[in-house]
Design a protein around this motif. Structure first.
Motif, PDB file in Angstrom:
ATOM      1  N   ALA A   6     -12.224 -13.775 -47.546  1.00 25.37           N
ATOM      2  CA  ALA A   6     -12.051 -12.370 -47.166  1.00 25.37           C
ATOM      3  C   ALA A   6     -13.072 -11.992 -46.102  1.00 25.37           C
ATOM      4  O   ALA A   6     -14.211 -12.463 -46.126  1.00 25.37           O
ATOM      5  CB  ALA A   6     -12.219 -11.476 -48.388  1.00 25.37           C
ATOM      6  N   PRO A  64      -7.004   2.995 -48.010  1.00 22.61           N
ATOM      7  CA  PRO A  64      -6.626   1.574 -47.992  1.00 22.61           C
ATOM      8  C   PRO A  64      -5.845   1.166 -46.742  1.00 22.61           C
ATOM      9  O   PRO A  64      -6.058   0.084 -46.194  1.00 22.61           O
ATOM     10  CB  PRO A  64      -5.774   1.414 -49.255  1.00 22.61           C
ATOM     11  CG  PRO A  64      -6.270   2.469 -50.169  1.00 22.61           C
ATOM     12  CD  PRO A  64      -6.596   3.636 -49.279  1.00 22.61           C
ATOM     13  N   ALA A  65      -4.962   2.046 -46.274  1.00 21.94           N
ATOM     14  CA  ALA A  65      -4.211   1.730 -45.048  1.00 21.94           C
ATOM     15  C   ALA A  65      -5.151   1.651 -43.848  1.00 21.94           C
ATOM     16  O   ALA A  65      -5.018   0.743 -42.999  1.00 21.94           O
ATOM     17  CB  ALA A  65      -3.135   2.785 -44.813  1.00 21.94           C
ATOM     18  N   LYS A  68      -7.193  -1.560 -44.062  1.00 20.70           N
ATOM     19  CA  LYS A  68      -6.362  -2.696 -43.660  1.00 20.70           C
ATOM     20  C   LYS A  68      -6.233  -2.747 -42.136  1.00 20.70           C
ATOM     21  O   LYS A  68      -6.340  -3.810 -41.524  1.00 20.70           O
ATOM     22  CB  LYS A  68      -4.989  -2.576 -44.315  1.00 20.70           C
ATOM     23  CG  LYS A  68      -4.115  -3.770 -44.126  1.00 20.70           C
ATOM     24  CD  LYS A  68      -2.824  -3.617 -44.923  1.00 20.70           C
ATOM     25  CE  LYS A  68      -1.968  -4.839 -44.805  1.00 20.70           C
ATOM     26  NZ  LYS A  68      -0.734  -4.730 -45.587  1.00 20.70           N
ATOM     27  N   ALA A  69      -6.012  -1.599 -41.520  1.00 17.57           N
ATOM     28  CA  ALA A  69      -5.921  -1.542 -40.061  1.00 17.57           C
ATOM     29  C   ALA A  69      -7.249  -1.939 -39.428  1.00 17.57           C
ATOM     30  O   ALA A  69      -7.276  -2.659 -38.423  1.00 17.57           O
ATOM     31  CB  ALA A  69      -5.517  -0.137 -39.610  1.00 17.57           C
ATOM     32  N   ALA A  71      -9.505  -3.975 -40.720  1.00 11.41           N
ATOM     33  CA  ALA A  71      -9.654  -5.426 -40.877  1.00 11.41           C
ATOM     34  C   ALA A  71      -8.814  -6.164 -39.843  1.00 11.41           C
ATOM     35  O   ALA A  71      -9.257  -7.157 -39.262  1.00 11.41           O
ATOM     36  CB  ALA A  71      -9.260  -5.849 -42.283  1.00 11.41           C
ATOM     37  N   HIS A  72      -7.607  -5.653 -39.609  1.00 10.71           N
ATOM     38  CA  HIS A  72      -6.731  -6.283 -38.612  1.00 10.71           C
ATOM     39  C   HIS A  72      -7.343  -6.176 -37.210  1.00 10.71           C
ATOM     40  O   HIS A  72      -7.327  -7.149 -36.443  1.00 10.71           O
ATOM     41  CB  HIS A  72      -5.363  -5.624 -38.643  1.00 10.71           C
ATOM     42  CG  HIS A  72      -4.408  -6.160 -37.627  1.00 10.71           C
ATOM     43  ND1 HIS A  72      -3.858  -7.415 -37.733  1.00 10.71           N
ATOM     44  CD2 HIS A  72      -3.935  -5.631 -36.479  1.00 10.71           C
ATOM     45  CE1 HIS A  72      -3.071  -7.631 -36.674  1.00 10.71           C
ATOM     46  NE2 HIS A  72      -3.106  -6.552 -35.915  1.00 10.71           N
TER      47      HIS A  72
END
Length: 76
Positions: A6, A64-65, A68-69, A71-72
């Motif tokens: 991760a 969370p969204a 995630k964005a 991290a991307h």
């Protein structure tokens, strides 16, 4: 070390920004949609109802969204 490790968690400053990006627009939208309905209530009750909507939405959906964005974007 495996390839599925991760990524490191974002810094506290980035997490604060992500949280703010989730909370501010959500509160603004909720106030604009519910302001006339909640406007007649006492401020503590208005705040209670507003936070009862905004906090779960931010914690379970928006943050969370955005994480995630983030991290991307940082993987690029």
């Amino acid at each position: 070390m495996s390839a599925s490790t991760a990524p490191a968690a974002p810094s506290v400053h980035r997490r604060a920004l992500i949280t703010w990006l989730a909370v501010y627009p959500t509160i603004t939208l909720a106030l604009s949609l519910l302001g006339s309905v909640l406007g007649g209530l006492a401020l503590p009750l208005e705040t209670l109802f507003l936070t009862a909507i905004v906090v779960p939405l931010a914690v379970y959906v928006i943050v969370p969204a955005l994480m995630k964005a983030n991290a991307h974007l940082t993987r690029r």
